[in-house]
Every structure is written in structure tokens, then in C-alpha cells.
Design a protein around this motif. Sequence first.
Motif, PDB file in Angstrom:
ATOM      1  N   LEU A  20      -5.398   0.907  -3.088  1.00 19.11           N
ATOM      2  CA  LEU A  20      -3.938   0.879  -3.099  1.00 19.11           C
ATOM      3  C   LEU A  20      -3.341   1.825  -2.059  1.00 19.11           C
ATOM      4  CD1 LEU A  20      -3.241   0.988  -6.956  1.00 19.11           C
ATOM      5  CD2 LEU A  20      -3.323  -1.015  -5.462  1.00 19.11           C
ATOM      6  N   ALA A  21      -4.136   2.783  -1.590  1.00 14.30           N
ATOM      7  CA  ALA A  21      -3.657   3.789  -0.645  1.00 14.30           C
ATOM      8  C   ALA A  21      -3.582   3.206   0.769  1.00 14.30           C
ATOM      9  CB  ALA A  21      -4.566   5.010  -0.673  1.00 14.30           C
ATOM     10  N   LEU A  22      -2.569   3.599   1.500  1.00 11.29           N
ATOM     11  CA  LEU A  22      -2.329   3.048   2.836  1.00 11.29           C
ATOM     12  C   LEU A  22      -3.449   3.342   3.823  1.00 11.29           C
ATOM     13  CD1 LEU A  22      -0.385   1.591   4.809  1.00 11.29           C
ATOM     14  CD2 LEU A  22       0.545   3.861   5.351  1.00 11.29           C
ATOM     15  N   ILE A  23      -3.786   4.590   4.028  1.00 11.22           N
ATOM     16  CA  ILE A  23      -4.725   4.929   5.108  1.00 11.22           C
ATOM     17  C   ILE A  23      -6.122   4.343   4.888  1.00 11.22           C
ATOM     18  CG2 ILE A  23      -5.866   6.849   6.310  1.00 11.22           C
ATOM     19  CD1 ILE A  23      -3.115   8.301   6.139  1.00 11.22           C
ATOM     20  N   PRO A  24      -6.734   4.478   3.699  1.00  7.62           N
ATOM     21  CA  PRO A  24      -8.047   3.835   3.519  1.00  7.62           C
ATOM     22  C   PRO A  24      -7.974   2.309   3.656  1.00  7.62           C
ATOM     23  CG  PRO A  24      -7.617   5.378   1.727  1.00  7.62           C
ATOM     24  CD  PRO A  24      -6.370   5.281   2.525  1.00  7.62           C
TER      25      PRO A  24
ATOM     26  N   GLY B 192       0.075  -4.252   3.117  1.00  7.83           N
ATOM     27  CA  GLY B 192      -0.023  -4.764   1.752  1.00  7.83           C
ATOM     28  C   GLY B 192      -0.940  -5.969   1.677  1.00  7.83           C
ATOM     29  N   ASN B 193      -1.043  -6.488   0.461  1.00  5.50           N
ATOM     30  CA  ASN B 193      -1.828  -7.705   0.245  1.00  5.50           C
ATOM     31  C   ASN B 193      -1.247  -8.461  -0.934  1.00  5.50           C
ATOM     32  OD1 ASN B 193      -2.802  -6.385  -2.075  1.00  5.50           O
ATOM     33  ND2 ASN B 193      -4.770  -5.901  -1.176  1.00  5.50           N
TER      34      ASN B 193
ATOM     35  N   PHE C 185       0.837  -1.195   0.000  1.00  3.73           N
ATOM     36  CA  PHE C 185       0.000   0.000   0.000  1.00  3.73           C
ATOM     37  C   PHE C 185       0.877   1.253   0.000  1.00  3.73           C
ATOM     38  CE2 PHE C 185      -2.918  -2.885   2.610  1.00  3.73           C
ATOM     39  CZ  PHE C 185      -3.565  -3.355   1.485  1.00  3.73           C
ATOM     40  N   ASN C 186       0.475   2.224  -0.812  1.00  2.27           N
ATOM     41  CA  ASN C 186       1.206   3.469  -0.990  1.00  2.27           C
ATOM     42  C   ASN C 186       0.344   4.605  -0.434  1.00  2.27           C
ATOM     43  OD1 ASN C 186       2.347   5.837  -1.958  1.00  2.27           O
ATOM     44  ND2 ASN C 186       2.546   5.129  -4.062  1.00  2.27           N
ATOM     45  N   PRO C 187       0.833   5.335   0.568  1.00  6.64           N
ATOM     46  CA  PRO C 187      -0.001   6.401   1.136  1.00  6.64           C
ATOM     47  C   PRO C 187      -0.335   7.514   0.153  1.00  6.64           C
ATOM     48  CG  PRO C 187       2.230   6.533   1.996  1.00  6.64           C
ATOM     49  CD  PRO C 187       2.144   5.269   1.191  1.00  6.64           C
ATOM     50  N   PHE C 188       0.364   7.563  -0.979  1.00  9.98           N
ATOM     51  CA  PHE C 188       0.142   8.619  -1.958  1.00  9.98           C
ATOM     52  C   PHE C 188      -0.676   8.139  -3.168  1.00  9.98           C
ATOM     53  CE2 PHE C 188       4.260   9.055   0.179  1.00  9.98           C
ATOM     54  CZ  PHE C 188       3.946  10.137   0.988  1.00  9.98           C
TER      55      PHE C 188
ATOM     56  N   VAL D 202       1.668 -12.543   7.937  1.00 11.18           N
ATOM     57  CA  VAL D 202       0.827 -12.799   6.770  1.00 11.18           C
ATOM     58  C   VAL D 202      -0.439 -13.449   7.298  1.00 11.18           C
ATOM     59  CG1 VAL D 202       0.605 -13.942   4.531  1.00 11.18           C
ATOM     60  CG2 VAL D 202       2.847 -13.094   5.290  1.00 11.18           C
ATOM     61  N   GLY D 203      -1.580 -12.857   6.985  1.00  9.30           N
ATOM     62  CA  GLY D 203      -2.869 -13.368   7.433  1.00  9.30           C
ATOM     63  C   GLY D 203      -3.681 -13.864   6.258  1.00  9.30           C
TER      64      GLY D 203
END
Length: 179
Positions: free
Chosen positions: A68-72, A108-109, A59-62, A131-132
Motif C-alpha cells: 500500500l506504500a508509495l515508494i515500495p 495506485g492500482n 498508494f499512501n507514502p505513509f 491506466v495500464g
Amino acid sequence: MSIEQLTAIVPSPASPTEVPAEPDWKEIEKELGIALPLDYRDFVSTYGSGLLGNFIRVFNPFASSEYLALIPSVERICKVRRELKATEGDEEVPYGIYPDSPGILPWGNDENGNTLYWLTTGHPETWPVIVGEGRGRVWQQFDMPMTSFLAAALSGDIECTIWPAEFPNPPEDFIFEVA
């Protein structure tokens, strides 16, 4: 391992996407209420948004996409895990969940719907990777930083039992596909 070791295995794009010239990490960390590991910041600045080894997404915060965004992604995944833990208990989620500390914090995923987390215990540079399984109760912990985990997984130095046995399948998987 460091970002340099990871880029030796998987070359980074010449122009990473969705990375500002001067990333405001302090604002991201303020919004999250937690410091992020330096190797994660190095990864985002080096690779941007995309798919690592045809399988892993960090995940990329930007990023402009909420998926793909970190916070959401943190908000969405943690909400689901809290609901599962409340209804199914510790058998479903055997960890605290961010913002609890220690707690799992998604970063990430993968293409199979599994989630990659940090276990926020101790200093961010020493947070283990978890890893879950996306559709089950299997969890696997790796006591190493994120970029070390990615490099070790791609080089075959560790095995994640949640992932397909054929991952990675070199040299085809040693790429970074820009989003």
C-alpha cells in the motif's frame, strides 16, 4: 476537479488512517527525486489508506504495508515494467518508465490487478493519468489530474475500457473503505 469535488462524490473517513499529523512531503519527494502533484497529497491527507469505490487503491507514502506504500510500490512496479519493456519492447510498455521523464510513475492500482500511473511530463499538476492493464498490453490515457480522473470515473463521466463495464455501480461504490 479538485479534492472537494471527489469528496462530494465519495465522503472521506472521519479519521483517515496512516496519515501523520504533519506529513513530511519534502522527504518523500526527496526520496523519489520528483515533486508530487498537490491533488495527490490532498487525497492522501483526506482519505489515508483504503479502497475507493470498492475498487481503486491509491498508494499512501505513509502506509505500513509495502503493498500500500508509495515508494515500495513504485520500486516494485517500475522494476517489473522495465523488465517487460526490455524483453518484450515498446509493444508491451509504450512509455518511458520512472525515473525516465517522461515516464510512467505508479500511484495506485485496482482490484483486478491493473495499475494507475501518472505520465511525468510537464508540471506535476498537469500530469495525465494512465491506466495500464495488469495482464495485457492495453493502456488508456486520461488527460486530467488524478482527483479529476477519480471523480470522473466514479461519476460515470469517463469510461476506462480496461475496467469492468459495471464499474461504478452506484450508490454502493460511492464509499471509501478504510484499510
